[in-house]
Design a protein around this motif. Structure first.
Motif, PDB file in Angstrom:
ATOM      1  N   ALA A  86       0.808  -1.180   0.065  1.00 47.24           N
ATOM      2  CA  ALA A  86      -0.027  -0.150   0.070  1.00 47.24           C
ATOM      3  C   ALA A  86       0.815   1.108  -0.052  1.00 47.24           C
ATOM      4  CB  ALA A  86      -1.169   0.036   1.151  1.00 47.24           C
ATOM      5  N   HIS A  87       2.068   0.978   0.780  1.00 44.18           N
ATOM      6  CA  HIS A  87       2.972   2.483   0.702  1.00 44.18           C
ATOM      7  C   HIS A  87       3.865   2.343  -0.740  1.00 44.18           C
ATOM      8  CE1 HIS A  87       1.942   3.642   4.572  1.00 44.18           C
ATOM      9  NE2 HIS A  87       2.262   2.813   5.062  1.00 44.18           N
ATOM     10  N   GLY A  88       3.576   1.392  -1.764  1.00 40.97           N
ATOM     11  CA  GLY A  88       4.214   1.458  -2.927  1.00 40.97           C
ATOM     12  C   GLY A  88       5.208   0.672  -3.330  1.00 40.97           C
ATOM     13  N   VAL A  89       5.629  -0.104  -2.281  1.00 41.90           N
ATOM     14  CA  VAL A  89       6.801  -1.208  -2.420  1.00 41.90           C
ATOM     15  C   VAL A  89       6.491  -2.214  -3.515  1.00 41.90           C
ATOM     16  CG1 VAL A  89       7.970  -3.210  -1.506  1.00 41.90           C
ATOM     17  CG2 VAL A  89       7.432  -0.993  -0.145  1.00 41.90           C
ATOM     18  N   THR A  90       7.197  -2.366  -4.551  1.00 39.78           N
ATOM     19  CA  THR A  90       6.842  -3.515  -5.744  1.00 39.78           C
ATOM     20  C   THR A  90       8.310  -4.462  -5.659  1.00 39.78           C
ATOM     21  OG1 THR A  90       8.127  -2.077  -7.221  1.00 39.78           O
ATOM     22  CG2 THR A  90       5.754  -1.826  -6.986  1.00 39.78           C
ATOM     23  N   GLY A  91       7.792  -5.400  -6.231  1.00 40.15           N
ATOM     24  CA  GLY A  91       9.073  -6.633  -6.662  1.00 40.15           C
ATOM     25  C   GLY A  91       9.596  -7.189  -5.248  1.00 40.15           C
ATOM     26  N   HIS A  92       8.552  -7.279  -4.171  1.00 39.61           N
ATOM     27  CA  HIS A  92       8.950  -7.916  -2.961  1.00 39.61           C
ATOM     28  C   HIS A  92       7.679  -8.660  -2.573  1.00 39.61           C
ATOM     29  CE1 HIS A  92      10.711  -8.503   0.995  1.00 39.61           C
ATOM     30  NE2 HIS A  92       9.708  -7.983   1.636  1.00 39.61           N
ATOM     31  N   PRO A  93       7.625 -10.056  -3.053  1.00 35.64           N
ATOM     32  CA  PRO A  93       6.544 -11.022  -2.746  1.00 35.64           C
ATOM     33  C   PRO A  93       6.630 -11.314  -1.457  1.00 35.64           C
ATOM     34  CG  PRO A  93       8.238 -12.186  -4.035  1.00 35.64           C
ATOM     35  CD  PRO A  93       8.810 -10.683  -4.106  1.00 35.64           C
ATOM     36  N   LEU A  94       5.361 -11.746  -1.087  1.00 34.48           N
ATOM     37  CA  LEU A  94       5.328 -12.431   0.510  1.00 34.48           C
ATOM     38  C   LEU A  94       5.889 -13.227   0.518  1.00 34.48           C
ATOM     39  CD1 LEU A  94       3.557 -12.258   3.083  1.00 34.48           C
ATOM     40  CD2 LEU A  94       1.827 -13.819   1.895  1.00 34.48           C
ATOM     41  N   GLU A  95       6.391 -14.352  -0.073  1.00 27.65           N
ATOM     42  CA  GLU A  95       7.405 -15.207   0.140  1.00 27.65           C
ATOM     43  C   GLU A  95       8.901 -14.824   0.490  1.00 27.65           C
ATOM     44  OE1 GLU A  95       3.842 -16.678  -2.111  1.00 27.65           O
ATOM     45  OE2 GLU A  95       5.667 -15.232  -2.775  1.00 27.65           O
TER      46      GLU A  95
END
Length: 345
Positions: A282-291
């Motif tokens: 929600a704060h804009g982080v991408t490329g960091h999956p839950l796993e």
């Protein structure tokens, strides 16, 4: 607002408050709050129009020798409120005044008084609901500046480097010896063994996963969190004197492991990590999956042992402090074993 730097409670006069807050109170009442191991915190109750009912004033320790050694910590907190807080979304007390920190460690902070919010209790531990709320708030620190290259140019807060790792290698073993001498009677032998096992991997651990970095609080735990009955803002974080740059999950693992006994942690940790991860996105982080987030969480578990060992070995000793560090490590060591942390280094 601006006001002169002060050193003592006696200098908190109506005139000084007027300079700090923009309105002169009719009356001022000052009382100490908290433990004050590396400084003093004072609640200043105010009466008068245009003023809050009270504020907190933070001052450095009165001991000049100790104060000089804490300049870095004081500057960390002041720089957070002056430079970093406007760029992140973590809930913290409003800062009314943050003076420069002099080379001999003099400074003054005037902060929002969060009463009737209550401080967490590290010894008693938290509830899963408190930990989840604190983790979601933590995402507001990490997410907005996630892997922001501009952080690397700040100077005041830095990443671990080879020189720092060499220093860690030289001091961690003796710190473990001191820690176990103090806390040995308060912990299980299993926890003590886990602490010893961290010595072989802690240097490599401190340098690993540097490709993911952010602002790390460094001591994001119950004693440094204020919990409110207000559902709009349930938790605010305080004490920003241990900032660094590093793997953001170190704060998350430290929070969860030191706050909950093993059964409670096992029951909720996956949900807590998932809630934190959703807020990161929600704060804009991408490329960091839950796993990957979960794997970082498992990896980062050594943070609770490392901080506790050094805090106990080199901090001012109290009976509560001894018991607190023992409890924090007992909880964290269980998580390290269960989550296979040492095997990830």
């Amino acid at each position: 607002m601006t006001a002169p730097t002060i050193d003592t409670p006696e200098e908190i006069t109506a005139e000084w408050v007027g300079e700090a807050l923009g309105a002169v109170p009719d009356s001022v009442r000052v009382a100490p709050v908290g433990f004050g191991q590396i400084g003093s915190c004072l609640r200043v109750s105010l009466a008068g129009d245009g003023l809050p009912p009270s504020v907190l004033v933070k001052l450095p320790t009165a001991d000049a020798g100790t104060r000089g050694m804490l300049v870095g910590a004081y500057r960390s907190e002041v720089s957070f409120y002056r430079e970093l807080e406007p760029t992140v979304a973590v809930d913290v007390p409003r800062c009314h005044l943050a003076t420069d920190v002099t080379d001999d460690g003099r400074f003054t902070l005037v902060l929002e008084d969060l009463a009737p919010a209550e401080q967490g209790d590290q010894l008693r531990g938290g509830t899963p609901e408190q930990v989840r709320g604190a983790a979601e708030n933590l995402a507001g620190l990490h997410g907005p500046r996630w892997c922001d290259p501009a952080l690397l140019d700040l100077g005041r807060i830095t990443m671990q480097d080879a020189e720092g790792a060499d220093l860690l290698a030289s001091v961690y073993g003796p710190a473990i010896d001191t820690f176990l001498e103090i806390t040995g009677p308060l912990m299980s032998s299993e926890a003590a063994t886990t602490v010893r096992e961290t010595q072989d991997v802690v240097v490599d651990w401190s340098l690993a996963r540097a490709e993911r970095f952010g602002i790390v609080h460094g001591d994001y735990r119950l004693d440094n969190l204020m919990f409110s009955p207000d559902p709009a803002v349930q938790v605010k974080a305080v004490d920003w004197q241990t900032l660094s740059l590093g793997l953001p999950a170190k704060d998350l693992a430290y929070l969860v492991a030191t706050s909950l006994d093993a059964p409670a942690r096992r029951a909720c940790e996956e949900a807590v990590v998932a809630a934190y991860h959703r807020r990161l996105l929600a704060h804009g982080v991408t490329g960091h999956p839950l796993e990957e987030c979960w794997d970082d969480y498992r990896f980062a578990m050594l943070q609770g042992i490392l901080v506790s060992v050094f805090g106990c070995a080199y901090g001012a000793r109290t009976d509560r402090g001894d018991r607190m560090f023992a409890v924090m490590v007992e909880r964290t060591a269980a998580a390290v074993r269960e989550l296979g942390t040492l095997g990830l280094v």
